[in-house]
Scaffold this motif. Structure first.
Motif, mmCIF file in Angstrom:
data_model
loop_
_atom_site.group_PDB
_atom_site.id
_atom_site.type_symbol
_atom_site.label_atom_id
_atom_site.label_comp_id
_atom_site.label_asym_id
_atom_site.label_seq_id
_atom_site.Cartn_x
_atom_site.Cartn_y
_atom_site.Cartn_z
ATOM 1 N N MET A 1 65.956 -60.770 -12.531
ATOM 2 C CA MET A 1 66.562 -59.968 -13.570
ATOM 3 C C MET A 1 67.491 -60.855 -14.403
ATOM 4 S SD MET A 1 69.125 -56.708 -13.320
ATOM 5 C CE MET A 1 67.993 -55.401 -13.012
ATOM 6 N N ALA A 2 67.405 -60.704 -15.709
ATOM 7 C CA ALA A 2 68.227 -61.513 -16.620
ATOM 8 C C ALA A 2 69.673 -61.033 -16.595
ATOM 9 C CB ALA A 2 67.675 -61.421 -18.028
ATOM 10 N N SER A 3 70.571 -61.983 -16.734
ATOM 11 C CA SER A 3 71.988 -61.633 -16.765
ATOM 12 C C SER A 3 72.344 -61.012 -18.111
ATOM 13 C CB SER A 3 72.840 -62.882 -16.530
ATOM 14 O OG SER A 3 72.791 -63.712 -17.669
ATOM 15 N N PHE A 4 73.529 -60.455 -18.195
ATOM 16 C CA PHE A 4 74.020 -59.847 -19.436
ATOM 17 C C PHE A 4 73.992 -60.865 -20.576
ATOM 18 C CE2 PHE A 4 77.551 -59.242 -22.365
ATOM 19 C CZ PHE A 4 77.289 -57.965 -22.850
ATOM 20 N N VAL A 5 74.494 -62.071 -20.305
ATOM 21 C CA VAL A 5 74.547 -63.112 -21.336
ATOM 22 C C VAL A 5 73.138 -63.478 -21.796
ATOM 23 C CG1 VAL A 5 75.190 -65.513 -21.795
ATOM 24 C CG2 VAL A 5 76.768 -64.016 -20.588
ATOM 25 N N GLU A 6 72.212 -63.662 -20.870
ATOM 26 C CA GLU A 6 70.839 -64.021 -21.235
ATOM 27 C C GLU A 6 70.144 -62.907 -22.009
ATOM 28 O OE1 GLU A 6 69.492 -64.764 -17.312
ATOM 29 O OE2 GLU A 6 69.835 -66.919 -17.450
ATOM 30 N N THR A 7 70.455 -61.663 -21.701
ATOM 31 C CA THR A 7 69.829 -60.531 -22.382
ATOM 32 C C THR A 7 70.318 -60.397 -23.810
ATOM 33 O OG1 THR A 7 69.585 -59.345 -20.298
ATOM 34 C CG2 THR A 7 69.478 -58.038 -22.321
ATOM 35 N N PHE A 8 71.622 -60.452 -24.008
ATOM 36 C CA PHE A 8 72.190 -60.207 -25.333
ATOM 37 C C PHE A 8 72.409 -61.468 -26.166
ATOM 38 C CE2 PHE A 8 73.215 -56.368 -22.993
ATOM 39 C CZ PHE A 8 72.731 -55.414 -23.870
ATOM 40 N N PHE A 9 72.473 -62.612 -25.519
ATOM 41 C CA PHE A 9 72.671 -63.881 -26.214
ATOM 42 C C PHE A 9 71.641 -64.891 -25.718
ATOM 43 C CE2 PHE A 9 76.838 -61.824 -25.665
ATOM 44 C CZ PHE A 9 77.096 -61.524 -26.989
ATOM 45 N N PRO A 10 70.401 -64.757 -26.167
ATOM 46 C CA PRO A 10 69.347 -65.637 -25.646
ATOM 47 C C PRO A 10 69.534 -67.082 -26.077
ATOM 48 C CG PRO A 10 68.531 -64.352 -27.486
ATOM 49 C CD PRO A 10 69.909 -63.848 -27.196
ATOM 50 N N ARG A 11 68.927 -67.947 -25.342
ATOM 51 C CA ARG A 11 68.923 -69.367 -25.680
ATOM 52 C C ARG A 11 68.017 -69.551 -26.896
ATOM 53 N NH1 ARG A 11 71.749 -72.857 -23.884
ATOM 54 N NH2 ARG A 11 71.206 -75.022 -23.986
ATOM 55 N N VAL A 12 68.480 -70.317 -27.871
ATOM 56 C CA VAL A 12 67.753 -70.549 -29.115
ATOM 57 C C VAL A 12 67.330 -72.006 -29.162
ATOM 58 C CG1 VAL A 12 67.972 -70.585 -31.632
ATOM 59 C CG2 VAL A 12 69.046 -68.759 -30.309
ATOM 60 N N THR A 13 66.098 -72.253 -29.585
ATOM 61 C CA THR A 13 65.610 -73.606 -29.784
ATOM 62 C C THR A 13 65.271 -73.774 -31.253
ATOM 63 O OG1 THR A 13 64.692 -73.699 -27.565
ATOM 64 C CG2 THR A 13 63.839 -75.293 -29.157
ATOM 65 N N VAL A 14 65.767 -74.843 -31.850
ATOM 66 C CA VAL A 14 65.465 -75.173 -33.245
ATOM 67 C C VAL A 14 64.710 -76.492 -33.241
ATOM 68 C CG1 VAL A 14 66.455 -75.821 -35.472
ATOM 69 C CG2 VAL A 14 67.491 -73.974 -34.144
ATOM 70 N N THR A 15 63.561 -76.513 -33.899
ATOM 71 C CA THR A 15 62.761 -77.732 -34.038
ATOM 72 C C THR A 15 62.631 -78.047 -35.515
ATOM 73 O OG1 THR A 15 61.505 -77.217 -32.040
ATOM 74 C CG2 THR A 15 60.536 -78.807 -33.572
ATOM 75 N N ILE A 16 62.895 -79.298 -35.854
ATOM 76 C CA ILE A 16 62.761 -79.762 -37.237
ATOM 77 C C ILE A 16 61.790 -80.927 -37.232
ATOM 78 C CG2 ILE A 16 63.963 -80.749 -39.212
ATOM 79 C CD1 ILE A 16 66.463 -79.257 -38.200
ATOM 80 N N GLN A 17 60.748 -80.833 -38.061
ATOM 81 C CA GLN A 17 59.729 -81.878 -38.112
ATOM 82 C C GLN A 17 59.598 -82.429 -39.525
ATOM 83 O OE1 GLN A 17 56.995 -79.223 -36.215
ATOM 84 N NE2 GLN A 17 55.935 -78.755 -38.137
ATOM 85 N N ASN A 18 59.388 -83.734 -39.610
ATOM 86 C CA ASN A 18 59.232 -84.397 -40.901
ATOM 87 C C ASN A 18 57.750 -84.471 -41.251
ATOM 88 O OD1 ASN A 18 59.226 -85.926 -43.192
ATOM 89 N ND2 ASN A 18 59.967 -87.791 -42.229
ATOM 90 N N GLU A 19 57.353 -83.687 -42.246
ATOM 91 C CA GLU A 19 55.982 -83.733 -42.749
ATOM 92 C C GLU A 19 55.943 -84.323 -44.156
ATOM 93 O OE1 GLU A 19 53.823 -80.105 -42.191
ATOM 94 O OE2 GLU A 19 54.348 -80.014 -40.071
ATOM 95 N N ALA A 20 57.033 -84.970 -44.558
ATOM 96 C CA ALA A 20 57.067 -85.664 -45.847
ATOM 97 C C ALA A 20 56.286 -86.968 -45.711
ATOM 98 C CB ALA A 20 58.511 -85.953 -46.266
ATOM 99 N N GLY A 21 55.954 -87.557 -46.824
ATOM 100 C CA GLY A 21 55.202 -88.799 -46.819
ATOM 101 C C GLY A 21 56.066 -90.033 -46.619
ATOM 102 N N HIS A 22 57.326 -89.853 -46.308
ATOM 103 C CA HIS A 22 58.281 -90.949 -46.152
ATOM 104 C C HIS A 22 59.379 -90.509 -45.203
ATOM 105 C CE1 HIS A 22 60.888 -88.557 -48.739
ATOM 106 N NE2 HIS A 22 59.793 -88.345 -49.464
#
Length: 110
Positions: A1-22
């Motif tokens: 069972m998820a804790s209160f913090v995990e339920t209401f404040f989930p872990r967020v992952t941000v991914t940034i990728q370079n698809e520019a030509g340089h």
């Protein structure tokens, strides 16, 4: 069972990728990110994870070229994502939205 913090404040992952030509230069406002400009070569990507508790103000400054540079919100409540993916192209920053489409983000001039 998820804790209160995990339920209401989930872990967020941000991914940034370079698809520019340089290489592009990037600086993001995350606790564990580097404080200096980081160089992303074409094809490189970076990911960060964090728990967003109160104020979801995660940002990135990107220097694509002398005519196209500025900051964008890497994550905020309006994005409604816990796995947020961004790509940098020759003409700007795009995010993958909840409708599974790439949407261009307005860069705030920096």
């Amino acid at each position: 069972m998820a804790s209160f913090v995990e339920t209401f404040f989930p872990r967020v992952t941000v991914t940034i990728q370079n698809e520019a030509g340089h290489k592009v230069y990037l600086k993001c406002g995350f606790e564990d990110s580097k404080q200096e400009l980081e160089r992303l070569e074409p094809g490189d990507k970076r990911s960060w994870s964090f728990r967003e508790i109160l104020f979801p103000l995660r940002w990135c400054y990107v220097h694509i070229n002398n005519d196209n540079r500025g900051a964008f919100w890497a994550f905020n409540v309006q994005l409604q994502c816990t796995d947020c993916v961004w790509k940098i192209t020759d003409d700007g920053a795009y995010r993958f939205n909840v409708e599974n489409k790439w949407v261009k983000s307005q860069l705030f001039q920096g």
